[in-house]
Design a protein around this motif. Structure first.
Motif, PDB file in Angstrom:
ATOM      1  N   GLY A 115       0.541   3.373  -7.689  1.00  0.00           N
ATOM      2  CA  GLY A 115       1.574   2.712  -7.208  1.00  0.00           C
ATOM      3  C   GLY A 115       1.348   1.319  -6.805  1.00  0.00           C
ATOM      4  N   ARG A 116       0.193   0.578  -6.482  1.00  0.00           N
ATOM      5  CA  ARG A 116       0.011  -0.753  -6.158  1.00  0.00           C
ATOM      6  C   ARG A 116      -0.566  -1.809  -7.571  1.00  0.00           C
ATOM      7  N   TRP A 117       0.240  -1.331  -8.360  1.00  0.00           N
ATOM      8  CA  TRP A 117       0.021  -1.857  -9.369  1.00  0.00           C
ATOM      9  C   TRP A 117       1.083  -2.087 -10.663  1.00  0.00           C
ATOM     10  N   ALA A 118       1.705  -3.205 -10.810  1.00  0.00           N
ATOM     11  CA  ALA A 118       2.805  -2.777 -11.632  1.00  0.00           C
ATOM     12  C   ALA A 118       2.940  -4.257 -12.650  1.00  0.00           C
ATOM     13  N   LYS A 119       3.991  -3.819 -13.883  1.00  0.00           N
ATOM     14  CA  LYS A 119       3.944  -4.996 -14.578  1.00  0.00           C
ATOM     15  C   LYS A 119       5.105  -4.179 -15.021  1.00  0.00           C
ATOM     16  N   LEU A 120       5.682  -5.701 -15.561  1.00  0.00           N
ATOM     17  CA  LEU A 120       7.200  -5.431 -15.792  1.00  0.00           C
ATOM     18  C   LEU A 120       7.241  -6.385 -16.560  1.00  0.00           C
ATOM     19  N   SER A 140      -1.218  -5.461  -1.653  1.00  0.00           N
ATOM     20  CA  SER A 140      -2.840  -4.690  -0.755  1.00  0.00           C
ATOM     21  C   SER A 140      -2.398  -4.043  -0.899  1.00  0.00           C
ATOM     22  N   SER A 141      -4.311  -3.359  -0.199  1.00  0.00           N
ATOM     23  CA  SER A 141      -4.550  -1.646   0.652  1.00  0.00           C
ATOM     24  C   SER A 141      -3.495  -1.600   1.647  1.00  0.00           C
ATOM     25  N   ASP A 142      -3.611  -2.545   1.995  1.00  0.00           N
ATOM     26  CA  ASP A 142      -2.891  -2.481   3.990  1.00  0.00           C
ATOM     27  C   ASP A 142      -1.856  -2.610   3.695  1.00  0.00           C
ATOM     28  N   GLU A 143      -0.838  -2.367   2.435  1.00  0.00           N
ATOM     29  CA  GLU A 143       0.596  -3.177   2.432  1.00  0.00           C
ATOM     30  C   GLU A 143       0.834  -4.362   2.817  1.00  0.00           C
ATOM     31  N   SER A 144       0.187  -5.242   2.730  1.00  0.00           N
ATOM     32  CA  SER A 144       0.479  -6.691   3.702  1.00  0.00           C
ATOM     33  C   SER A 144       0.966  -7.511   2.970  1.00  0.00           C
ATOM     34  N   VAL A 145       0.805  -7.005   2.212  1.00  0.00           N
ATOM     35  CA  VAL A 145       0.793  -9.150   1.039  1.00  0.00           C
ATOM     36  C   VAL A 145       0.785  -8.580  -0.085  1.00  0.00           C
ATOM     37  N   TYR A 146       1.303  -9.205  -1.190  1.00  0.00           N
ATOM     38  CA  TYR A 146       1.777  -9.047  -2.826  1.00  0.00           C
ATOM     39  C   TYR A 146       1.298  -9.940  -3.386  1.00  0.00           C
ATOM     40  N   TYR A 147       1.033 -10.323  -4.500  1.00  0.00           N
ATOM     41  CA  TYR A 147       0.214 -10.712  -5.236  1.00  0.00           C
ATOM     42  C   TYR A 147       0.955 -10.484  -6.416  1.00  0.00           C
ATOM     43  N   THR A 148       1.500 -11.766  -7.180  1.00  0.00           N
ATOM     44  CA  THR A 148       2.356 -11.643  -8.575  1.00  0.00           C
ATOM     45  C   THR A 148       2.104 -12.827  -9.045  1.00  0.00           C
ATOM     46  N   ASP A 177       2.068 -20.160 -16.001  1.00  0.00           N
ATOM     47  CA  ASP A 177       2.872 -19.839 -15.132  1.00  0.00           C
ATOM     48  C   ASP A 177       1.905 -18.681 -14.615  1.00  0.00           C
ATOM     49  N   ARG A 178       0.649 -18.969 -14.704  1.00  0.00           N
ATOM     50  CA  ARG A 178      -0.458 -17.870 -14.540  1.00  0.00           C
ATOM     51  C   ARG A 178      -1.078 -17.638 -12.837  1.00  0.00           C
ATOM     52  N   VAL A 179      -0.400 -18.876 -12.125  1.00  0.00           N
ATOM     53  CA  VAL A 179      -0.475 -19.344 -10.492  1.00  0.00           C
ATOM     54  C   VAL A 179      -0.608 -17.771 -10.294  1.00  0.00           C
ATOM     55  N   VAL A 180      -1.325 -17.857  -9.024  1.00  0.00           N
ATOM     56  CA  VAL A 180      -1.238 -15.975  -8.339  1.00  0.00           C
ATOM     57  C   VAL A 180      -0.482 -16.478  -7.205  1.00  0.00           C
ATOM     58  N   GLU A 181       0.915 -15.978  -6.184  1.00  0.00           N
ATOM     59  CA  GLU A 181       1.190 -16.595  -5.670  1.00  0.00           C
ATOM     60  C   GLU A 181       1.773 -15.182  -4.697  1.00  0.00           C
ATOM     61  N   TYR A 223       2.722 -12.736  -1.503  1.00  0.00           N
ATOM     62  CA  TYR A 223       3.670 -13.177  -0.564  1.00  0.00           C
ATOM     63  C   TYR A 223       4.062 -11.701   0.481  1.00  0.00           C
ATOM     64  N   GLY A 224       4.524 -11.667   1.812  1.00  0.00           N
ATOM     65  CA  GLY A 224       4.485 -10.629   2.660  1.00  0.00           C
ATOM     66  C   GLY A 224       5.835  -9.620   2.155  1.00  0.00           C
ATOM     67  N   ASP A 225       6.457  -9.892   1.889  1.00  0.00           N
ATOM     68  CA  ASP A 225       7.582  -8.794   0.955  1.00  0.00           C
ATOM     69  C   ASP A 225       7.672  -8.054  -0.641  1.00  0.00           C
ATOM     70  N   PRO A 226       7.297  -6.552  -0.880  1.00  0.00           N
ATOM     71  CA  PRO A 226       7.214  -6.537  -2.298  1.00  0.00           C
ATOM     72  C   PRO A 226       8.807  -7.270  -3.051  1.00  0.00           C
ATOM     73  N   THR A 227       9.842  -7.174  -2.410  1.00  0.00           N
ATOM     74  CA  THR A 227      10.943  -7.152  -3.625  1.00  0.00           C
ATOM     75  C   THR A 227      10.968  -8.789  -4.026  1.00  0.00           C
ATOM     76  N   GLU A 228      10.713  -9.819  -2.809  1.00  0.00           N
ATOM     77  CA  GLU A 228      10.675 -10.971  -2.890  1.00  0.00           C
ATOM     78  C   GLU A 228       9.255 -11.567  -3.894  1.00  0.00           C
ATOM     79  N   ALA A 229       7.643 -10.970  -4.177  1.00  0.00           N
ATOM     80  CA  ALA A 229       7.292 -10.899  -5.140  1.00  0.00           C
ATOM     81  C   ALA A 229       7.820 -10.318  -6.431  1.00  0.00           C
ATOM     82  N   ILE A 230       8.927  -9.411  -6.414  1.00  0.00           N
ATOM     83  CA  ILE A 230       8.406  -9.555  -7.787  1.00  0.00           C
ATOM     84  C   ILE A 230       9.838 -10.211  -8.020  1.00  0.00           C
ATOM     85  N   ARG A 231      10.764 -10.681  -7.151  1.00  0.00           N
ATOM     86  CA  ARG A 231      12.318 -11.255  -8.019  1.00  0.00           C
ATOM     87  C   ARG A 231      11.611 -12.884  -8.355  1.00  0.00           C
ATOM     88  N   VAL A 232      10.474 -13.441  -7.515  1.00  0.00           N
ATOM     89  CA  VAL A 232      10.059 -14.909  -7.848  1.00  0.00           C
ATOM     90  C   VAL A 232       9.052 -14.407  -8.900  1.00  0.00           C
TER      91      VAL A 232
END
Length: 87
Positions: free
Chosen positions: A29-34, A46-54, A61-65, A67-76
């Motif tokens: 559940g720590r990796w999603a492909k949409l 991240s393993s401590d659920e504090s950072v979400y990379y997208t 657009d392969r730049v990794v960004e 975010y502190g919130d998973p919903t924001e990472a998904i939307r962006v």
């Protein structure tokens, strides 16, 4: 549709569920492909659920960004895959 393979509900999985999105889930559940409009979107928790990379599968657009919130990472990520930037 994604499934819970470990019985654990991560923050990333909760965010996907709250947004009503389907995708491929891996790494307990720590990796999603949409599916985005132009390319795939990847979100990793991240393993401590504090950072979400997208990032997107589109070459431009392969730049990794991060975010502190998973919903924001998904939307962006989905907006980037649609060719739009969040303001």
């Amino acid at each position: 549709m994604w499934t819970r393979d470990s019985g654990v509900m991560t923050q990333l999985m909760r965010a996907l569920e709250s947004l009503g999105l389907d995708g491929e889930i891996a790494l307990s559940g720590r990796w999603a492909k949409l599916r985005g409009e132009r390319c795939s979107v990847y979100v990793v928790e991240s393993s401590d659920e504090s950072v979400y990379y997208t990032w997107c599968g589109c070459a431009e657009d392969r730049v990794v960004e991060a975010y502190g919130d998973p919903t924001e990472a998904i939307r962006v990520g989905l907006q980037r895959a649609a060719g739009r930037r969040m303001e």
